[in-house]
Design an enzyme around this catalytic site. Structure first.
Site: not given
Ligand code: NAD
Length: 278
Positions: A44, A49, A74, A107, A191, A231-232, A237, A241
């Site tokens: 994604d 980005y 997006k 988006h 998360l 995302k990580s 991680r 995940n």
């Molecule tokens: P997320 O909830 O996936 O959290 C990511 C954060 O959690 C990472 O930076 C990391 O620090 C931590 N993390 C991840 N795996 C972990 C683990 N196993 N243990 C401990 N910490 C961990 O947040 P996100 O990246 O904002 O959301 C996922 C994806 O959704 C984004 O990367 C993007 O592709 C999408 N997104 C879309 C929108 C939108 O407006 N459409 C907005 C935000 C994100």
């Protein structure tokens, strides 16, 4: 094995993918290559980005057959006019190094911009599907009224609505509205962008199933039927995940996580009704 879900246009999407929000452009090729090596086949990204090119380089270098990959991008808020949607879609294809995209999303609805007209944008997305280079059109951050309007004016519902959803903000209203249109929910920030990982109630469930808190939360999403792409930037991680398909949460454990709903205060992102950055 990652399960796939069938969308309302008959296409299939892996329920787990890899998110790339805030993955720096100069590290994207390496990080996405690692995610592909772990086994992720659904990526994604977004024009906003600024890392589509890195995703494309990693995808090409992987040698994975195009039909085995699911790629989403997006269209950004500054490109909602018809010609800008079409033109920027071509740029996205070229940055990703592909001649077909699986899923393209609006988006944000940005109802405070373009005189409130996001229907024109939706029609342009449908044009891309009808032209053939886009397999599926979807939306992101659409509230119930936004969904109702695009469906009423075009008769075509988005395949997915990618909305903020996690235990602190399960987003029940937008989720139910999406399901009412046959639209699958993609839960962004699964998360809570890390904010939920220290929650004691999650730790209890994680301990009970012998998994980490992240795995317990991601499993909760999977059992709700949503699509997720955590995302990580760390390979360990990414692997953690990915390993969420060999255990289950009981109804009681699901309920314990459901109980963490903080209402609108649980949001980590913007309110789609007022978000207007372009
Ligand atoms: P997320 O909830 O996936 O959290 C990511 C954060 O959690 C990472 O930076 C990391 O620090 C931590 N993390 C991840 N795996 C972990 C683990 N196993 N243990 C401990 N910490 C961990 O947040 P996100 O990246 O904002 O959301 C996922 C994806 O959704 C984004 O990367 C993007 O592709 C999408 N997104 C879309 C929108 C939108 O407006 N459409 C907005 C935000 C994100």
């Amino acid at each position: 094995m990652i399960p796939t879900l069938t969308l309302n246009d008959g296409s299939r999407i892996p329920q787990l993918g890899f998110g790339t929000f805030l993955v720096p452009p100069d590290q994207t090729e390496r990080i996405v290559s690692e995610a592909l090596a772990v086994g992720y086949r659904h990526i994604d990204t977004a024009q906003a980005y600024r890392n589509e090119r890195g995703v494309g380089v990693a995808v090409t270098a992987s040698g994975i057959a195009r039909e085995d990959l699911y790629l989403t991008s997006k269209v950004w808020n500054s490109r909602h006019k018809r010609d800008d949607v079409l033109r920027s879609f071509d740029v996205t294809l070229s940055k990703l190094g592909v001649d077909r995209l699986d899923l393209f999303l609006i988006h944000w609805p940005v109802p405070m911009l373009y005189d409130g007209d996001f229907v024109t944008t939706w029609k342009a997305m449908l044009e891309l599907v009808d032209q053939g280079a886009l397999t599926s059109a979807g939306v992101s951050n659409f509230e119930p009224a936004h969904l109702d309007r695009i469906v009423a004016e075009t008769g075509r519902a988005p395949v997915v609505n990618q909305i903020e959803a996690h235990p602190y903000f399960p987003n029940a209203v937008a989720r139910a509205a999406s399901h009412g249109h046959g639209t699958v929910v993609e839960a962004w920030g699964p998360l809570g962008q890390g904010s939920i990982l220290g929650d004691p109630a999650i730790a209890v469930v994680a301990e009970e199933v012998g998994r980490t808190s992240a795995q317990a939360i991601l499993r909760w999403h999977i059992q709700r039927g949503d699509i997720i792409f955590p995302k990580s930037m760390r390979r360990d991680r990414m692997q953690e995940n990915f390993e969420i398909f060999d255990f289950q949460l009981s109804p009681e454990q699901m309920a314990a996580i459901d109980a963490l709903d903080h209402g609108p205060d649980g949001r980590v992102g913007a309110d789609p009704n007022t978000f207007a950055v372009a």
